[in-house]
Design an enzyme around this catalytic site. Sequence first.
Site, mmCIF file in Angstrom:
data_model
loop_
_atom_site.group_PDB
_atom_site.id
_atom_site.type_symbol
_atom_site.label_atom_id
_atom_site.label_comp_id
_atom_site.label_asym_id
_atom_site.label_seq_id
_atom_site.Cartn_x
_atom_site.Cartn_y
_atom_site.Cartn_z
ATOM 1 N N SER A 22 0.822 -0.910 0.166
ATOM 2 C CA SER A 22 -0.192 -0.551 -0.483
ATOM 3 C C SER A 22 0.397 1.335 0.333
ATOM 4 O O SER A 22 1.994 1.068 0.596
ATOM 5 C CB SER A 22 -1.073 0.049 1.492
ATOM 6 O OG SER A 22 -0.350 0.169 2.568
ATOM 7 N N PHE A 23 0.010 2.404 -0.497
ATOM 8 C CA PHE A 23 1.135 3.683 -0.391
ATOM 9 C C PHE A 23 1.780 3.811 0.683
ATOM 10 O O PHE A 23 2.903 4.467 1.036
ATOM 11 C CB PHE A 23 0.775 4.479 -0.850
ATOM 12 C CG PHE A 23 0.928 5.788 -1.356
ATOM 13 C CD1 PHE A 23 0.937 6.083 -2.664
ATOM 14 C CD2 PHE A 23 0.578 6.993 -0.282
ATOM 15 C CE1 PHE A 23 1.634 7.263 -2.493
ATOM 16 C CE2 PHE A 23 1.119 8.120 -1.379
ATOM 17 C CZ PHE A 23 1.876 8.396 -1.736
#
Length: 217
Positions: A43-44
């Site tokens: 994920s970011f």
Amino acid sequence: MSRDRILKAMSRVPRERFVSPTLESLAYADYPLPIGGEQTISSFETVVLLCTALLLRGGERVLEVGTGSGYQAAVLAELGCKVYSVERVAELSRGARKLLDRLGYLRVLVRLGDGADGWPEYAPFDRIVVTAACPDVPRPLTEQLAHGGILVLPVGGRKSQRLVRITRRMSGQFMQAALDQCNFVPLLGKWGWAEEPHCARVPRLSGGVLPGGGPWG
Ligand code: SAH
């Protein structure tokens, strides 16, 4: 390195290119997404977390274990690092190489193999980051860490881990700090778990339904 500087570097990497075209619109959502081979792009926020934990200054030689989509490697390159990335799934390694070439990340070297063995030809490394969950700290990685270097890796069970930062002082002495709780896909191979296809499987996304959790990086 500040969060601001990390975010700026990340804004230069087209994250949507690192996920499959059907998931492009979800590329910036804050959860990991499937990239094939039963693996995920982190994920970011996980990428921000790893970059922060590495205490980068720019210009470091970084070994990444788990190339996956190549996204984390591209971000590290944007942060001014020379990146050496190892992936055990041939299809992912090939795909990452192709995309990194297309986007001009020629300074990123990728290799197919068990990343827990490190990359002895290019050791020692100023930084090492493992993007898969480790049951224990793989010894080759501490051995290939430069004096003054930092190793960041998730250590724990298959489902949940603690991010750990290991610093090798100039004297050669190791220090360890426990950071955030995290949730990565498992490291497979002799320093990780045995390959069991039913365990690390990522549910298929269909009809816009998002999976709610699981052992994802
Ligand atoms: N950094 C990646 C996300 C990685 S997900 C990205 O930015 O997209 C974890 C990756 O680690 C998966 O691609 C998985 O195949 C890989 N992996 C698992 N065990 C490994 C091992 N022993 N050596 C190298 N790669 C491994």
